[in-house]
Design a protein around this motif. Structure first.
Motif, mmCIF file in Angstrom:
data_model
loop_
_atom_site.group_PDB
_atom_site.id
_atom_site.type_symbol
_atom_site.label_atom_id
_atom_site.label_comp_id
_atom_site.label_asym_id
_atom_site.label_seq_id
_atom_site.Cartn_x
_atom_site.Cartn_y
_atom_site.Cartn_z
ATOM 1 N N PRO A 1 -94.941 8.281 -25.764
ATOM 2 C CA PRO A 1 -95.389 8.616 -24.401
ATOM 3 C C PRO A 1 -95.962 7.416 -23.649
ATOM 4 C CG PRO A 1 -96.669 9.802 -26.069
ATOM 5 C CD PRO A 1 -95.600 9.065 -26.783
ATOM 6 N N ASP A 2 -96.593 6.488 -24.368
ATOM 7 C CA ASP A 2 -97.142 5.306 -23.703
ATOM 8 C C ASP A 2 -96.035 4.472 -23.072
ATOM 9 O OD1 ASP A 2 -99.697 6.034 -24.469
ATOM 10 O OD2 ASP A 2 -99.676 4.784 -26.274
ATOM 11 N N LEU A 3 -94.923 4.308 -23.785
ATOM 12 C CA LEU A 3 -93.806 3.522 -23.255
ATOM 13 C C LEU A 3 -93.059 4.263 -22.152
ATOM 14 C CD1 LEU A 3 -92.339 1.882 -26.480
ATOM 15 C CD2 LEU A 3 -93.524 0.749 -24.597
ATOM 16 N N THR A 4 -92.990 5.582 -22.252
ATOM 17 C CA THR A 4 -92.273 6.369 -21.256
ATOM 18 C C THR A 4 -92.975 6.297 -19.902
ATOM 19 O OG1 THR A 4 -91.961 7.922 -23.085
ATOM 20 C CG2 THR A 4 -91.025 8.537 -21.019
ATOM 21 N N MET A 5 -94.288 6.128 -19.909
ATOM 22 C CA MET A 5 -95.058 6.072 -18.663
ATOM 23 C C MET A 5 -95.033 4.687 -18.028
ATOM 24 S SD MET A 5 -98.337 8.513 -19.630
ATOM 25 C CE MET A 5 -99.356 7.097 -19.702
ATOM 26 N N MET A 6 -94.573 3.672 -18.746
ATOM 27 C CA MET A 6 -94.602 2.303 -18.230
ATOM 28 C C MET A 6 -93.219 1.853 -17.783
ATOM 29 S SD MET A 6 -96.803 0.202 -20.990
ATOM 30 C CE MET A 6 -98.282 0.832 -21.698
ATOM 31 N N SER A 7 -93.225 0.969 -16.805
ATOM 32 C CA SER A 7 -91.999 0.301 -16.397
ATOM 33 C C SER A 7 -92.101 -1.141 -16.907
ATOM 34 C CB SER A 7 -91.858 0.330 -14.878
ATOM 35 O OG SER A 7 -90.660 -0.291 -14.492
ATOM 36 N N ILE A 8 -91.251 -1.486 -17.869
ATOM 37 C CA ILE A 8 -91.345 -2.787 -18.537
ATOM 38 C C ILE A 8 -90.072 -3.581 -18.309
ATOM 39 C CG2 ILE A 8 -91.576 -3.940 -20.772
ATOM 40 C CD1 ILE A 8 -93.165 -1.495 -21.727
ATOM 41 N N THR A 9 -90.240 -4.841 -17.928
ATOM 42 C CA THR A 9 -89.115 -5.748 -17.739
ATOM 43 C C THR A 9 -88.970 -6.612 -18.980
ATOM 44 O OG1 THR A 9 -89.532 -5.857 -15.370
ATOM 45 C CG2 THR A 9 -88.218 -7.629 -16.312
ATOM 46 N N VAL A 10 -87.739 -6.747 -19.463
ATOM 47 C CA VAL A 10 -87.448 -7.645 -20.580
ATOM 48 C C VAL A 10 -86.790 -8.878 -19.982
ATOM 49 C CG1 VAL A 10 -86.287 -7.903 -22.795
ATOM 50 C CG2 VAL A 10 -87.076 -5.647 -22.069
ATOM 51 N N GLY A 11 -87.543 -9.962 -19.897
ATOM 52 C CA GLY A 11 -87.055 -11.172 -19.251
ATOM 53 C C GLY A 11 -86.082 -11.963 -20.093
ATOM 54 N N GLU A 12 -86.343 -12.023 -21.387
ATOM 55 C CA GLU A 12 -85.518 -12.853 -22.273
ATOM 56 C C GLU A 12 -85.743 -12.400 -23.703
ATOM 57 O OE1 GLU A 12 -85.088 -17.600 -23.410
ATOM 58 O OE2 GLU A 12 -86.809 -16.932 -22.247
ATOM 59 N N VAL A 13 -84.725 -12.600 -24.524
ATOM 60 C CA VAL A 13 -84.868 -12.399 -25.967
ATOM 61 C C VAL A 13 -84.355 -13.665 -26.635
ATOM 62 C CG1 VAL A 13 -84.152 -11.082 -27.996
ATOM 63 C CG2 VAL A 13 -84.631 -9.887 -25.860
ATOM 64 N N ARG A 14 -85.214 -14.297 -27.402
ATOM 65 C CA ARG A 14 -84.834 -15.511 -28.140
ATOM 66 C C ARG A 14 -84.640 -15.139 -29.601
ATOM 67 N NH1 ARG A 14 -89.363 -19.553 -25.703
ATOM 68 N NH2 ARG A 14 -88.684 -19.395 -23.538
ATOM 69 N N VAL A 15 -83.496 -15.544 -30.123
ATOM 70 C CA VAL A 15 -83.158 -15.244 -31.512
ATOM 71 C C VAL A 15 -83.215 -16.548 -32.295
ATOM 72 C CG1 VAL A 15 -81.389 -14.315 -33.041
ATOM 73 C CG2 VAL A 15 -81.678 -13.351 -30.770
ATOM 74 N N GLY A 16 -83.851 -16.501 -33.465
ATOM 75 C CA GLY A 16 -83.935 -17.680 -34.317
ATOM 76 C C GLY A 16 -82.554 -18.099 -34.796
ATOM 77 N N SER A 17 -82.413 -19.360 -35.152
ATOM 78 C CA SER A 17 -81.108 -19.900 -35.555
ATOM 79 C C SER A 17 -80.542 -19.202 -36.789
ATOM 80 C CB SER A 17 -81.198 -21.405 -35.799
ATOM 81 O OG SER A 17 -82.148 -21.665 -36.815
ATOM 82 N N ASP A 18 -81.413 -18.646 -37.631
ATOM 83 C CA ASP A 18 -80.940 -17.928 -38.821
ATOM 84 C C ASP A 18 -80.723 -16.436 -38.551
ATOM 85 O OD1 ASP A 18 -83.546 -17.104 -38.575
ATOM 86 O OD2 ASP A 18 -84.167 -17.718 -40.580
ATOM 87 N N LEU A 19 -80.937 -16.014 -37.306
ATOM 88 C CA LEU A 19 -80.735 -14.625 -36.858
ATOM 89 C C LEU A 19 -81.650 -13.612 -37.552
ATOM 90 C CD1 LEU A 19 -76.831 -14.544 -36.672
ATOM 91 C CD2 LEU A 19 -78.434 -15.102 -34.852
ATOM 92 N N ARG A 20 -82.755 -14.075 -38.119
ATOM 93 C CA ARG A 20 -83.668 -13.167 -38.809
ATOM 94 C C ARG A 20 -84.731 -12.574 -37.879
ATOM 95 N NH1 ARG A 20 -83.817 -13.699 -44.634
ATOM 96 N NH2 ARG A 20 -82.316 -15.275 -45.267
ATOM 97 N N VAL A 21 -85.089 -13.307 -36.830
ATOM 98 C CA VAL A 21 -86.160 -12.875 -35.941
ATOM 99 C C VAL A 21 -85.687 -12.961 -34.492
ATOM 100 C CG1 VAL A 21 -88.507 -13.371 -35.125
ATOM 101 C CG2 VAL A 21 -87.953 -13.654 -37.536
ATOM 102 N N ALA A 22 -85.988 -11.922 -33.725
ATOM 103 C CA ALA A 22 -85.717 -11.916 -32.288
ATOM 104 C C ALA A 22 -87.031 -11.647 -31.570
ATOM 105 C CB ALA A 22 -84.690 -10.847 -31.939
#
Length: 145
Positions: A39-60
């Motif tokens: 419910p907390d997320l449903t009430m918010m309007s959130i912008t995702v500006g960028e997603v950076r992924v590590g070179s080994d693809l383990r973490v975003a």
């Protein structure tokens, strides 16, 4: 035979950039459609500006900002609470073998842009720019003797 480097420099390889953008799009869709059952997320309007992924693809790392910058810490906490569900949904949508671990951070792009504008509006900086842009009286190599 020498190994080829697949890294495209500090910004990453094409694959990591492509996966980061795919994660960003999917995460944005999930947040806009209210697909994350919190419910907390449903009430918010959130912008995702960028997603950076590590070179080994383990973490975003997703860089987010709530509308108006309000309740940023609450948005981060809600996303972190639901990172398992988010990772599962992203993995299903992307169809990749291993879905990266999801991390969340505040997007400070707008703050950095404001700071850059402030610096450029400083009179000392403007004076230096004006000096650099004015041509010299005598161009190189055209001196008379």
């Amino acid at each position: 035979m020498a190994k080829r480097s697949h890294s495209g420099g500090p910004s990453g390889s094409h694959r990591t950039l492509r996966i980061g953008e795919a994660i960003r799009r999917r995460l944005s869709e999930m947040l806009a459609r209210g697909e994350i059952h919190d419910p907390d997320l449903t009430m918010m309007s959130i912008t995702v500006g960028e997603v950076r992924v590590g070179s080994d693809l383990r973490v975003a790392t997703a860089y987010i900002l709530p509308l108006g910058g309000k309740d940023a810490e609450a948005a981060l906490e809600a996303l972190r609470r639901n990172k398992g569900e988010i990772r599962h949904q992203v993995g299903k949508a992307l169809g990749i073998k291993h879905t990266p671990e999801m991390r969340f951070a505040l997007d400070d792009t707008f703050d950095r842009m404001d700071e850059t504008r402030r610096i450029f509006s400083d009179e000392r900086v403007q004076r230096d720019i004006q000096k650099r842009d004015t041509p010299d009286d005598t161009p190189d190599g055209d001196e008379e003797e």
